[in-house]
Design a protein around this motif. Structure first.
Motif, PDB file in Angstrom:
ATOM      1  N   TYR A 500       0.192  -1.045  -0.043  1.00 13.69           N
ATOM      2  CA  TYR A 500       0.243  -0.453   0.073  1.00 13.69           C
ATOM      3  C   TYR A 500       0.825   1.903  -0.085  1.00 13.69           C
ATOM      4  CZ  TYR A 500      -5.125  -0.740   0.221  1.00 13.69           C
ATOM      5  OH  TYR A 500      -6.559  -1.035  -0.251  1.00 13.69           O
ATOM      6  N   ARG A 501       2.070   1.292   1.002  1.00 12.80           N
ATOM      7  CA  ARG A 501       2.321   2.385   0.963  1.00 12.80           C
ATOM      8  C   ARG A 501       3.574   2.381  -0.472  1.00 12.80           C
ATOM      9  NH1 ARG A 501       4.959   1.318   5.634  1.00 12.80           N
ATOM     10  NH2 ARG A 501       4.031   2.619   7.118  1.00 12.80           N
ATOM     11  N   GLN A 502       3.997   1.668  -1.209  1.00 13.72           N
ATOM     12  CA  GLN A 502       4.273   1.878  -2.165  1.00 13.72           C
ATOM     13  C   GLN A 502       3.561   2.295  -2.858  1.00 13.72           C
ATOM     14  OE1 GLN A 502       6.300  -1.954  -3.624  1.00 13.72           O
ATOM     15  NE2 GLN A 502       6.454  -1.128  -6.125  1.00 13.72           N
ATOM     16  N   LEU A 503       2.660   2.061  -3.652  1.00 12.79           N
ATOM     17  CA  LEU A 503       1.232   1.827  -4.612  1.00 12.79           C
ATOM     18  C   LEU A 503       0.912   3.025  -4.297  1.00 12.79           C
ATOM     19  CD1 LEU A 503      -0.441  -1.391  -4.755  1.00 12.79           C
ATOM     20  CD2 LEU A 503       0.977  -0.084  -6.520  1.00 12.79           C
ATOM     21  N   LEU A 504       0.290   3.569  -2.963  1.00 11.15           N
ATOM     22  CA  LEU A 504       0.191   5.287  -2.764  1.00 11.15           C
ATOM     23  C   LEU A 504       1.395   6.179  -3.304  1.00 11.15           C
ATOM     24  CD1 LEU A 504      -2.282   4.727   0.138  1.00 11.15           C
ATOM     25  CD2 LEU A 504      -3.370   4.997  -2.152  1.00 11.15           C
ATOM     26  N   HIS A 505       2.211   5.780  -2.094  1.00 13.75           N
ATOM     27  CA  HIS A 505       3.494   7.055  -2.800  1.00 13.75           C
ATOM     28  C   HIS A 505       3.254   6.900  -4.698  1.00 13.75           C
ATOM     29  CE1 HIS A 505       4.583   8.331   0.697  1.00 13.75           C
ATOM     30  NE2 HIS A 505       4.814   7.082   1.355  1.00 13.75           N
ATOM     31  N   GLU A 506       3.882   6.048  -5.781  1.00 15.57           N
ATOM     32  CA  GLU A 506       3.928   5.746  -6.879  1.00 15.57           C
ATOM     33  C   GLU A 506       3.050   6.244  -7.767  1.00 15.57           C
ATOM     34  OE1 GLU A 506       6.036   4.863  -9.492  1.00 15.57           O
ATOM     35  OE2 GLU A 506       7.100   4.280  -7.169  1.00 15.57           O
ATOM     36  N   TYR A 507       1.429   6.879  -7.239  1.00 12.80           N
ATOM     37  CA  TYR A 507       0.198   7.401  -7.833  1.00 12.80           C
ATOM     38  C   TYR A 507       0.393   8.520  -7.125  1.00 12.80           C
ATOM     39  CZ  TYR A 507      -4.636   7.579  -8.585  1.00 12.80           C
ATOM     40  OH  TYR A 507      -5.719   8.235  -9.272  1.00 12.80           O
ATOM     41  N   ALA A 508       0.970   9.228  -5.965  1.00 15.75           N
ATOM     42  CA  ALA A 508       0.809  10.399  -5.479  1.00 15.75           C
ATOM     43  C   ALA A 508       1.919  10.789  -6.440  1.00 15.75           C
ATOM     44  CB  ALA A 508       0.790  10.500  -4.415  1.00 15.75           C
ATOM     45  N   ARG A 509       2.575  10.334  -7.016  1.00 18.77           N
ATOM     46  CA  ARG A 509       3.667  10.819  -7.492  1.00 18.77           C
ATOM     47  C   ARG A 509       3.504  10.738  -9.107  1.00 18.77           C
ATOM     48  NH1 ARG A 509       7.805   6.526  -7.231  1.00 18.77           N
ATOM     49  NH2 ARG A 509       7.605   7.247  -4.767  1.00 18.77           N
ATOM     50  N   HIS A 510       3.336  10.324  -9.764  1.00 20.49           N
ATOM     51  CA  HIS A 510       2.616   9.936 -11.075  1.00 20.49           C
ATOM     52  C   HIS A 510       1.398  11.376 -11.326  1.00 20.49           C
ATOM     53  CE1 HIS A 510       5.527   6.941 -11.145  1.00 20.49           C
ATOM     54  NE2 HIS A 510       6.121   7.352 -12.418  1.00 20.49           N
ATOM     55  N   TYR A 511       0.058  11.629 -10.091  1.00 19.16           N
ATOM     56  CA  TYR A 511      -0.848  12.333 -10.462  1.00 19.16           C
ATOM     57  C   TYR A 511      -1.509  12.659 -10.180  1.00 19.16           C
ATOM     58  CZ  TYR A 511      -1.275   7.585 -13.561  1.00 19.16           C
ATOM     59  OH  TYR A 511      -1.534   6.698 -13.938  1.00 19.16           O
ATOM     60  N   VAL A 512      -1.443  14.333 -10.717  1.00 24.18           N
ATOM     61  CA  VAL A 512      -2.124  14.545  -9.156  1.00 24.18           C
ATOM     62  C   VAL A 512      -3.592  15.645  -9.336  1.00 24.18           C
ATOM     63  CG1 VAL A 512       0.281  16.416  -9.189  1.00 24.18           C
ATOM     64  CG2 VAL A 512      -1.241  16.980 -11.867  1.00 24.18           C
ATOM     65  N   GLY A 513      -3.828  16.421  -8.891  1.00 21.20           N
ATOM     66  CA  GLY A 513      -5.657  16.827  -9.348  1.00 21.20           C
ATOM     67  C   GLY A 513      -6.283  16.346  -7.944  1.00 21.20           C
ATOM     68  N   PRO A 514      -7.658  16.540  -8.059  1.00 19.63           N
ATOM     69  CA  PRO A 514      -8.794  16.806  -7.179  1.00 19.63           C
ATOM     70  C   PRO A 514      -9.175  15.281  -6.954  1.00 19.63           C
ATOM     71  CG  PRO A 514      -9.379  18.051  -8.510  1.00 19.63           C
ATOM     72  CD  PRO A 514      -8.234  18.184  -8.985  1.00 19.63           C
ATOM     73  N   LYS A 515      -8.414  14.402  -8.288  1.00 17.98           N
ATOM     74  CA  LYS A 515      -9.517  13.290  -8.703  1.00 17.98           C
ATOM     75  C   LYS A 515      -8.204  12.057  -7.948  1.00 17.98           C
ATOM     76  CE  LYS A 515     -11.773  13.544 -12.654  1.00 17.98           C
ATOM     77  NZ  LYS A 515     -12.268  12.870 -13.958  1.00 17.98           N
ATOM     78  N   THR A 516      -6.674  13.075  -7.952  1.00 11.85           N
ATOM     79  CA  THR A 516      -6.373  11.559  -7.835  1.00 11.85           C
ATOM     80  C   THR A 516      -6.167  11.925  -5.745  1.00 11.85           C
ATOM     81  OG1 THR A 516      -4.580  12.475  -9.500  1.00 11.85           O
ATOM     82  CG2 THR A 516      -3.550  11.412  -7.394  1.00 11.85           C
ATOM     83  N   ALA A 517      -6.324  13.179  -5.388  1.00 13.46           N
ATOM     84  CA  ALA A 517      -6.065  13.162  -4.115  1.00 13.46           C
ATOM     85  C   ALA A 517      -7.839  12.074  -3.388  1.00 13.46           C
ATOM     86  CB  ALA A 517      -6.728  15.078  -3.517  1.00 13.46           C
ATOM     87  N   ARG A 518      -9.031  12.983  -3.747  1.00 16.54           N
ATOM     88  CA  ARG A 518     -10.515  11.846  -3.438  1.00 16.54           C
ATOM     89  C   ARG A 518      -9.416  10.044  -3.156  1.00 16.54           C
ATOM     90  NH1 ARG A 518     -13.201  11.698   0.099  1.00 16.54           N
ATOM     91  NH2 ARG A 518     -14.760  10.976   0.365  1.00 16.54           N
ATOM     92  N   ARG A 519      -8.906   9.245  -4.584  1.00 13.42           N
ATOM     93  CA  ARG A 519      -8.219   8.400  -4.857  1.00 13.42           C
ATOM     94  C   ARG A 519      -7.897   7.457  -4.032  1.00 13.42           C
ATOM     95  NH1 ARG A 519      -6.988   4.368  -8.962  1.00 13.42           N
ATOM     96  NH2 ARG A 519      -7.441   2.461  -7.597  1.00 13.42           N
ATOM     97  N   ILE A 520      -6.451   8.344  -3.214  1.00 13.20           N
ATOM     98  CA  ILE A 520      -5.825   8.269  -2.096  1.00 13.20           C
ATOM     99  C   ILE A 520      -6.531   8.463  -0.892  1.00 13.20           C
ATOM    100  CG2 ILE A 520      -3.590   9.542  -1.358  1.00 13.20           C
ATOM    101  CD1 ILE A 520      -2.525   9.713  -2.775  1.00 13.20           C
ATOM    102  N   ALA A 521      -7.503   9.484  -0.941  1.00  8.33           N
ATOM    103  CA  ALA A 521      -8.384   9.217   0.711  1.00  8.33           C
ATOM    104  C   ALA A 521      -9.351   8.141   0.466  1.00  8.33           C
ATOM    105  CB  ALA A 521      -9.273  10.941   0.674  1.00  8.33           C
ATOM    106  N   LEU A 522      -9.574   7.430  -0.797  1.00  6.88           N
ATOM    107  CA  LEU A 522     -10.292   6.030  -0.092  1.00  6.88           C
ATOM    108  C   LEU A 522     -10.167   5.233   0.352  1.00  6.88           C
ATOM    109  CD1 LEU A 522     -13.129   7.367  -3.672  1.00  6.88           C
ATOM    110  CD2 LEU A 522     -13.670   7.224  -1.099  1.00  6.88           C
ATOM    111  N   ALA A 523      -8.921   4.820  -0.439  1.00  8.94           N
ATOM    112  CA  ALA A 523      -7.762   3.913   0.093  1.00  8.94           C
ATOM    113  C   ALA A 523      -7.330   4.122   1.283  1.00  8.94           C
ATOM    114  CB  ALA A 523      -6.667   4.107  -0.811  1.00  8.94           C
ATOM    115  N   LEU A 524      -7.613   4.877   1.945  1.00 16.55           N
ATOM    116  CA  LEU A 524      -7.008   5.549   2.866  1.00 16.55           C
ATOM    117  C   LEU A 524      -8.262   4.940   4.168  1.00 16.55           C
ATOM    118  CD1 LEU A 524      -4.695   8.094   3.572  1.00 16.55           C
ATOM    119  CD2 LEU A 524      -4.421   5.468   3.398  1.00 16.55           C
TER     120      LEU A 524
END
Length: 562
Positions: A500-524
């Motif tokens: 999870y740590r690896q995938l969420l950091h990767e996701y945050a590194r490669h994508y920006v914007g409100p959709k990315t933020a919401r996707r990470i929040a939903l995972a948490l």
């Protein structure tokens, strides 16, 4: 009580009705008023009467008189019901008058003009406008041709279609997209009229329209540059209406006429080049009234099938029609031999299987499906045959066949229920090998989201937790991880958290914007639901510290602080 107030006369005894009418006429129903919505009260000859309505129905009624107490109906109640109906009608008329008085048009619409124009002037205008506007004239003729009674019925539709074709055809006799669209509008109008004639039982008028479309539109199909198939579908639709007409048991004279028209038209080259001749043959099969007609049709079909096989190796439509004619002539053995000789054709094979199903001949049905699987048939046909053989195997409780065909279907559709079906049909000692072979075949396929989910589902079903954990790490999919984490977290907590740590950091590194933020929040949030609150807080803090400038992300992560 439970009847429509407007049908009162049909619901009460004649004696009560006559008494009620007399009371109402003599003014002996007094003080009628609506005490609350749909509850009416009146006085009649000193007795109080109550009426309860429900919409347009009488749901209850009472009267204090002895007659009502004895029989449940009386003249007082009937008279009150009659007066309630009168009152409702008066109220309705007042509402309509008020609406009409306030319905003064505020805009000059087409409806307003048509409501108030002089009919003679309107006819004159339509006549003049049709004279100067060809499209309007054609639309007018198409809409009202059936109302013209002093012309030969079929001739008027032939004239209409001639006029339409001449109007849409260019000087080189080609029909452009715009022309095809105008032609389609006329054909759509005629199709609507055929539907209306079918419903009304006007079968001769329907036949005239359908035959006119077939005879006039088929020759110009080759000239249509675009939307040819759309226009051709209207011709095929005309044949469909004729076939539906035959099902309505028309007069023998009409059947003879249809047969004669088909016999006259089908030899024309235009029908064969547009693959329309077979529709004539279907219609001839339905309209034939004598064996000599069927014999003549059979000869034609044999000739056409032979020509088709020589040119392109096809001809299944003609062969199927031959089979139908032979069966109608009661030449069952010849029909069977014809089927057997053409089983390599998917259409003939499908017909033979359905015939076996109708005859409840399960061994033949099974044998035919197995023959089909050995042939070089399109994949969709093989899919249908495998599904049929699986169904037959289940009916016969044939475990080996269930396993075989369930696996074939599983690899084709990636439906885990089919794998489970194959597993249940496999002896317990052989199930590990079944799993290993299935897993190996799936691993050889190119990656896709569907394959990923199927493979993970297989590992879950077989409780192969270590392989599932390794596969989840391999594919690096946040979607897959969120599906299997609840199962894996208790068995491999550190590996799941690290992933999870690896995938969420990767996701945050490669994508920006409100959709990315919401996707990470939903995972948490999902992880929180799995009682991983401490890990969620740590991960949220890590992301906040790494991306402090991303305000949308930090705002979403602030909800996960301890």
């Amino acid at each position: 009580m439970n009847f429509l107030l407007r049908k009162l006369e049909n619901e009460v005894p004649e004696s009560a009705l006559l008494e009620g009418e007399a009371l109402l006429e003599d003014g002996a129903v007094e003080g009628l008023h609506e005490v609350e919505k749909q509850l009416w009260i009146a006085q009649s000859e000193g007795f109080e009467v109550e009426v309860q309505l429900s919409g347009q129905k009488v749901s209850a009624g009472t009267c204090e008189c002895g007659t009502f107490k004895k029989s449940g109906i009386c003249g007082h109640l009937t008279g009150t019901l009659l007066q309630v109906r009168q009152r409702q009608q008066q109220q309705k008329e007042k509402r309509e008058q008020k609406k009409k008085a306030t319905d003064t048009p505020r805009r000059l619409t087409t409806g307003v003009v048509l409501d108030q124009v002089n009919p003679a002037e309107l006819i004159g205008f339509v006549r003049e406008y049709a004279r100067t506007n060809r499209n309007f004239a054609i639309a007018l003729k198409a809409r009202f041709a059936s109302s013209v009674s002093n012309l030969n019925s079929k001739e008027k539709y032939l004239q209409l279609l001639d006029t339409t074709i001449n109007a849409v055809r260019k000087s080189d006799r080609q029909i452009t997209l715009r022309g095809a669209q105008r032609l389609s509008k006329v054909l759509d109008e005629l199709h609507q009229q055929m539907e209306q004639h079918l419903d009304a039982g006007n079968l001769v008028e329907l036949a005239d329209i359908a035959l006119s479309i077939i005879e006039k539109i088929s020759p110009v199909l080759s000239k249509i540059q675009q939307q040819r198939e759309h226009v051709r579908a209207r011709v095929v639709g005309a044949f469909d209406y004729l076939l539906e007409l035959v099902e309505r048991s028309p007069a023998p004279q009409l059947l003879r006429r249809l047969w004669a028209d088909c016999q006259r038209e089908y030899p024309k080259r235009t029908y064969q080049s547009n693959q329309l001749d077979r529709y004539f043959f279907k219609l001839m099969l339905k309209t034939a009234q004598e064996s000599s007609q069927l014999e003549a049709l059979l000869g034609t079909l044999e000739e056409r099938a032979s020509q088709e096989e020589e040119t392109n190796g096809a001809g299944a439509d003609y062969i199927l029609l031959q089979i139908a004619v032979l069966e109608q002539l009661n030449r069952v053995e010849k029909a069977r031999k014809l089927i057997e000789a053409h089983l390599t054709s998917p259409d003939i094979l499908e017909f033979a299987i359905k015939q076996a199903q109708r005859q409840n001949n399960r061994p033949r049905e099974k044998a035919l499906a197995q023959i089909g699987l050995r042939l070089d048939l399109p994949e969709n046909y093989k899919d249908q045959l495998e599904a049929l053989l699986l169904q037959l195997a289940e009916a016969e409780a044939d475990l080996n066949s269930i396993k075989t065909y369930a696996l074939l279907q599983f690899f084709r559709k990636l439906d885990l229920q089919l794998y489970k079906k194959a597993r249940e049909a496999t002896p317990k000692t052989e199930r590990p090998a079944l799993f290993e072979n299935t897993l190996a075949q799936l691993r050889q396929r190119p990656y896709s989201a569907e394959l990923r989910d199927t493979l993970a589902g297989l590992l879950l079903a077989e409780e192969q937790w270590a392989i599932l954990m390794a596969y989840t790490e391999e594919v690096q999919s946040l979607d897959l991880l969120s599906e299997v984490d609840e199962t894996l977290l208790s068995r491999f907590p550190e590996r799941v958290k690290q992933l999870y740590r690896q995938l969420l950091h990767e996701y945050a590194r490669h994508y920006v914007g409100p959709k990315t933020a919401r996707r990470i929040a939903l995972a948490l949030l999902h992880l929180q639901s799995l009682n991983a609150q401490k890990f969620v807080s740590e991960l949220a803090q890590e992301l906040r510290e790494q991306y402090p400038e991303r305000h949308t992300l930090t705002a979403e992560l602030s909800a996960f602080e301890e």
